[in-house]
Design a protein around this motif. Structure first.
Motif, PDB file in Angstrom:
ATOM      1  N   GLU A  43       4.267  47.753  49.630  1.00 29.97           N
ATOM      2  CA  GLU A  43       4.991  47.696  50.724  1.00 29.97           C
ATOM      3  C   GLU A  43       6.367  46.735  50.694  1.00 29.97           C
ATOM      4  O   GLU A  43       7.521  47.196  51.211  1.00 29.97           O
ATOM      5  N   LEU A  44       6.246  45.904  49.811  1.00 27.36           N
ATOM      6  CA  LEU A  44       7.431  44.987  49.718  1.00 27.36           C
ATOM      7  C   LEU A  44       8.414  45.571  48.892  1.00 27.36           C
ATOM      8  O   LEU A  44       9.599  45.765  49.137  1.00 27.36           O
ATOM      9  N   VAL A  45       7.771  46.218  47.756  1.00 26.64           N
ATOM     10  CA  VAL A  45       8.903  47.155  46.916  1.00 26.64           C
ATOM     11  C   VAL A  45       9.387  48.486  47.555  1.00 26.64           C
ATOM     12  O   VAL A  45      10.627  48.654  47.603  1.00 26.64           O
ATOM     13  N   GLY A  46       8.370  49.017  48.274  1.00 25.84           N
ATOM     14  CA  GLY A  46       8.943  50.171  49.164  1.00 25.84           C
ATOM     15  C   GLY A  46       9.904  49.848  50.266  1.00 25.84           C
ATOM     16  O   GLY A  46      10.936  50.767  50.471  1.00 25.84           O
ATOM     17  N   GLY A  47       9.742  48.729  50.707  1.00 24.73           N
ATOM     18  CA  GLY A  47      10.820  48.468  51.598  1.00 24.73           C
ATOM     19  C   GLY A  47      12.158  48.113  51.071  1.00 24.73           C
ATOM     20  O   GLY A  47      13.254  48.495  51.833  1.00 24.73           O
ATOM     21  N   LEU A  48      12.217  47.510  50.158  1.00 25.83           N
ATOM     22  CA  LEU A  48      13.433  47.229  49.367  1.00 25.83           C
ATOM     23  C   LEU A  48      14.006  48.628  49.025  1.00 25.83           C
ATOM     24  O   LEU A  48      15.383  48.836  49.035  1.00 25.83           O
ATOM     25  N   ALA A  49      13.125  49.364  48.242  1.00 31.72           N
ATOM     26  CA  ALA A  49      13.571  50.680  47.655  1.00 31.72           C
ATOM     27  C   ALA A  49      14.400  51.533  48.956  1.00 31.72           C
ATOM     28  O   ALA A  49      15.616  52.247  48.728  1.00 31.72           O
ATOM     29  N   ARG A  50      13.862  51.399  50.136  1.00 33.28           N
ATOM     30  CA  ARG A  50      14.424  52.093  51.332  1.00 33.28           C
ATOM     31  C   ARG A  50      15.567  51.339  51.803  1.00 33.28           C
ATOM     32  O   ARG A  50      16.507  52.263  52.087  1.00 33.28           O
ATOM     33  N   ARG A  51      15.711  50.182  51.601  1.00 38.61           N
ATOM     34  CA  ARG A  51      17.017  49.603  52.076  1.00 38.61           C
ATOM     35  C   ARG A  51      18.088  49.823  51.257  1.00 38.61           C
ATOM     36  O   ARG A  51      19.366  49.780  51.325  1.00 38.61           O
ATOM     37  N   ILE A  52      17.663  49.965  49.731  1.00 38.18           N
ATOM     38  CA  ILE A  52      18.717  50.582  48.610  1.00 38.18           C
ATOM     39  C   ILE A  52      19.427  51.825  49.087  1.00 38.18           C
ATOM     40  O   ILE A  52      20.524  51.942  48.976  1.00 38.18           O
ATOM     41  N   PHE A  53      18.493  52.650  49.344  1.00 29.86           N
ATOM     42  CA  PHE A  53      18.668  54.165  49.729  1.00 29.86           C
ATOM     43  C   PHE A  53      19.825  53.994  50.854  1.00 29.86           C
ATOM     44  O   PHE A  53      20.699  54.739  50.849  1.00 29.86           O
ATOM     45  N   ALA A  54      19.019  53.295  51.884  1.00 30.10           N
ATOM     46  CA  ALA A  54      20.186  53.151  53.069  1.00 30.10           C
ATOM     47  C   ALA A  54      21.565  52.721  52.905  1.00 30.10           C
ATOM     48  O   ALA A  54      22.355  53.260  53.357  1.00 30.10           O
ATOM     49  N   ARG A  55      21.522  51.575  52.075  1.00 33.56           N
ATOM     50  CA  ARG A  55      22.864  50.907  51.737  1.00 33.56           C
ATOM     51  C   ARG A  55      23.817  51.941  51.040  1.00 33.56           C
ATOM     52  O   ARG A  55      25.068  51.932  51.185  1.00 33.56           O
ATOM     53  N   GLN A  56      23.290  52.741  50.232  1.00 34.92           N
ATOM     54  CA  GLN A  56      24.070  53.592  49.282  1.00 34.92           C
ATOM     55  C   GLN A  56      24.247  55.058  50.081  1.00 34.92           C
ATOM     56  O   GLN A  56      24.852  55.907  49.366  1.00 34.92           O
ATOM     57  N   GLY A  57      23.943  55.364  51.317  1.00 35.28           N
ATOM     58  CA  GLY A  57      23.695  56.322  51.986  1.00 35.28           C
ATOM     59  C   GLY A  57      23.003  57.515  51.527  1.00 35.28           C
ATOM     60  O   GLY A  57      23.399  58.651  51.526  1.00 35.28           O
ATOM     61  N   HIS A  58      21.957  57.344  50.622  1.00 36.20           N
ATOM     62  CA  HIS A  58      21.235  58.383  50.281  1.00 36.20           C
ATOM     63  C   HIS A  58      20.281  58.891  51.320  1.00 36.20           C
ATOM     64  O   HIS A  58      19.441  58.215  51.920  1.00 36.20           O
ATOM     65  N   PRO A  59      20.367  60.377  51.504  1.00 39.22           N
ATOM     66  CA  PRO A  59      19.635  60.908  52.704  1.00 39.22           C
ATOM     67  C   PRO A  59      18.088  60.941  52.423  1.00 39.22           C
ATOM     68  O   PRO A  59      17.226  61.460  53.286  1.00 39.22           O
ATOM     69  N   GLY A  60      17.671  60.828  51.007  1.00 37.14           N
ATOM     70  CA  GLY A  60      16.247  60.888  50.895  1.00 37.14           C
ATOM     71  C   GLY A  60      15.192  60.233  51.420  1.00 37.14           C
ATOM     72  O   GLY A  60      15.581  59.092  51.869  1.00 37.14           O
ATOM     73  N   ARG A  61      13.941  60.747  51.564  1.00 35.54           N
ATOM     74  CA  ARG A  61      12.803  59.762  52.230  1.00 35.54           C
ATOM     75  C   ARG A  61      12.188  59.257  50.967  1.00 35.54           C
ATOM     76  O   ARG A  61      11.867  59.859  50.045  1.00 35.54           O
ATOM     77  N   ILE A  62      11.743  58.032  51.294  1.00 35.00           N
ATOM     78  CA  ILE A  62      10.942  57.187  50.643  1.00 35.00           C
ATOM     79  C   ILE A  62       9.444  56.994  51.297  1.00 35.00           C
ATOM     80  O   ILE A  62       9.418  56.485  52.178  1.00 35.00           O
ATOM     81  N   VAL A  63       8.398  57.380  50.453  1.00 27.70           N
ATOM     82  CA  VAL A  63       7.357  57.305  50.974  1.00 27.70           C
ATOM     83  C   VAL A  63       6.310  56.545  50.053  1.00 27.70           C
ATOM     84  O   VAL A  63       6.455  56.576  48.904  1.00 27.70           O
ATOM     85  N   THR A  64       5.513  55.682  50.831  1.00 30.57           N
ATOM     86  CA  THR A  64       4.569  54.747  49.868  1.00 30.57           C
ATOM     87  C   THR A  64       3.264  55.166  50.124  1.00 30.57           C
ATOM     88  O   THR A  64       2.860  55.405  51.413  1.00 30.57           O
ATOM     89  N   THR A  65       2.383  55.137  49.197  1.00 29.11           N
ATOM     90  CA  THR A  65       0.947  55.627  49.488  1.00 29.11           C
ATOM     91  C   THR A  65       0.129  54.962  48.344  1.00 29.11           C
ATOM     92  O   THR A  65       0.357  54.898  47.318  1.00 29.11           O
ATOM     93  N   SER A  66      -1.247  54.880  48.841  1.00 25.35           N
ATOM     94  CA  SER A  66      -2.138  54.603  47.693  1.00 25.35           C
ATOM     95  C   SER A  66      -3.182  55.771  47.505  1.00 25.35           C
ATOM     96  O   SER A  66      -4.175  55.707  46.691  1.00 25.35           O
ATOM     97  N   ASP A  67      -2.808  56.937  47.983  1.00 27.25           N
ATOM     98  CA  ASP A  67      -3.586  58.111  47.734  1.00 27.25           C
ATOM     99  C   ASP A  67      -2.970  58.791  46.739  1.00 27.25           C
ATOM    100  O   ASP A  67      -1.946  59.592  46.881  1.00 27.25           O
ATOM    101  N   LEU A  68      -3.344  58.888  45.435  1.00 29.05           N
ATOM    102  CA  LEU A  68      -2.749  59.540  44.314  1.00 29.05           C
ATOM    103  C   LEU A  68      -2.689  61.006  44.488  1.00 29.05           C
ATOM    104  O   LEU A  68      -1.452  61.409  44.208  1.00 29.05           O
ATOM    105  N   ASP A  69      -3.798  61.488  44.886  1.00 27.55           N
ATOM    106  CA  ASP A  69      -3.756  63.023  45.241  1.00 27.55           C
ATOM    107  C   ASP A  69      -2.605  63.379  46.030  1.00 27.55           C
ATOM    108  O   ASP A  69      -1.964  64.350  45.677  1.00 27.55           O
ATOM    109  N   ALA A  70      -2.284  62.761  47.240  1.00 24.02           N
ATOM    110  CA  ALA A  70      -1.360  63.340  48.246  1.00 24.02           C
ATOM    111  C   ALA A  70      -0.091  62.832  47.799  1.00 24.02           C
ATOM    112  O   ALA A  70       0.938  63.686  47.549  1.00 24.02           O
TER     113      ALA A  70
END
Length: 422
Positions: A43-70
């Motif tokens: 969650e810490l890493v994913g939160g920063l990754a989302r903020r990096i995307f947002a700062r640089q205007g990247h429209p992609g979605r970042i998903v974090t999960t512990s479910d490997l198959d999904a």
């Protein structure tokens, strides 16, 4: 396009997020999935990754999960950056081999074998789940020891390629010294993962002018300092070895150094604690400067370039990767995994470019370590004390039966919880 990072809770991951955001025209990612069983880190890493995307205007979605198959379901590519056992296991890899006067290091010698034994079964399980969920997905392996892990993946029939940042780091360094752009520099890079030499530095593509003699003449002191090897050695070799060759060319000196200071694992563990503290700051939306000291320089650029070439013919057509030998180095078996420049085309396996005859000084060591890697993979796949002993006896940094015996016992004792057969 969906990309999945297994080991997405790594402190490396913001480097990847930054690269995906900056280079989105090369690799347009719609969904980036970060998968990791460590939910708190994720969650810490994913939160920063989302903020990096947002700062640089990247429209992609970042998903974090512990479910490997999904996480891997429907992925176009899966990037593996695992550390089975975490920094605690790495700390052991770097310390117990020193009792026999052997280098303690996470990718070579006895420590490297321990990491391979812990890692290969886990990676193969992940790869089988990728194959079931996304049969066409590429697996890009950044997990050490890259050569052995990639050979395991290819041997099991997976659509895989290994990636290391050593070549891209040297390319960037040489370009800066020469006053040219990195895109103008092509390396004649030959060997195995973490056992490579730059035999030529060419401008403007694979057939370009070789400026390595000029580089060594004008900047040899700087290059030698980067490698922590004597300038006189580089002049005598006439090539630039990877800094990992210091474990071979100055083994006893390195052992003395390692015995006299904290392990790299301890340094990295402290760095990771500090990084995770920084990542928790909701105002942070760029990768912190401290991350550059964590290692993996230019990792994101190498990963983006490789994935773009494999998926959409958009990356550099020639890149240094780990893939099957297929006759490229005639003194090795075809199924050895080597690290050389290769031609890349979407949907096709990397095709190694022709390599000039390799100096016997380098070829002998390459052949020796290839034999070790064959035995190491056999031990990782099938287990057993004798297989571990044979791999250690074959390694040029060990090679004595009493050392191999003692190190076998220590390796098993320190890794028993990860070895199903022990």
């Amino acid at each position: 396009m969906k990309l999945t990072v297994v080991g997405g809770g790594s402190t490396y991951t913001p480097e990847l997020a930054d690269g995906f955001a900056r280079l989105r025209d090369t690799l347009p990612v719609d969904e980036l999935v970060l998968a990791d069983p460590a939910a708190d880190r994720l969650e810490l890493v994913g939160g920063l990754a989302r903020r990096i995307f947002a700062r640089q205007g990247h429209p992609g979605r970042i998903v974090t999960t512990s479910d490997l198959d999904a996480a891997v379901d429907g992925a176009d590519a899966v990037l593996l950056q695992l550390r089975v056992g975490g920094q605690a296991a790495r700390e052991q890899d770097e310390t117990w081999p020193l009792s026999c006067g052997c280098v303690g290091q996470e990718t070579t010698g006895a420590g490297g074998l321990a990491k391979a034994l812990r890692t290969v079964p886990v990676v193969l399980d992940i790869a089988e789940r990728v194959r079931r969920a996304s049969p066409g997905a590429w697996i890009i392996d950044f997990t050490n020891p890259v050569g052995i892990v990639t050979r395991a993946l290819l041997g099991a029939g997976h659509k895989a390629v290994g990636l290391c940042n050593v070549a891209i780091g040297l390319q960037r360094r040489f370009a800066a010294l020469l006053g040219v752009t990195p895109a103008e520099v092509h390396l004649d890079h030959v060997g195995l993962n973490h056992l490579t030499w730059e035999t030529a530095v060419r401008l403007h593509g694979p057939g370009g002018e070789d400026v390595l003699p000029r580089l060594l003449s004008r900047h040899g002191d700087a290059v030698a300092a980067d490698l922590r090897l004597p300038r006189a050695l580089l002049d005598r070799l006439g090539v630039v070895p990877s800094y990992y060759l210091r474990y071979y060319y100055a083994h006893d000196e390195v052992v003395r150094e390692l015995r006299g200071k904290p392990s790299r694992a301890a340094e990295v563990a402290a760095m990771e604690r500090e990084l995770l503290g920084l990542y928790a700051d909701p105002a942070l939306d760029t990768k912190p400067d401290l991350l550059a000291r964590r290692g993996g320089a230019y990792y994101s650029e190498a990963a983006v370039d490789l994935a773009a070439a494999l998926l959409r013919d958009a990356g550099s057509p020639h890149q240094v990767v780990n893939t099957y030998n297929r006759g490229t180095l005639p003194f090795l078996p075809d199924d050895a995994v080597i690290e050389v420049p290769a031609a890349l085309r979407a949907g096709a396996a990397p095709a190694p470019l022709p390599v000039a005859p390799v100096d016997p000084l380098h070829a002998g060591l390459i052949a020796n370590v290839t034999a070790y890697e064959h035995l190491a993979l056999d031990a990782a796949l099938h287990g057993g004390r004798d297989r571990v002993f044979r791999a250690l006896l074959a390694h040029p940094l060990i090679g004595q039966y009493d050392y191999a015996d003692a190190l076998t016992d220590q390796l098993i004792a320190h890794n028993r919880e990860y070895l199903a057969w022990a």
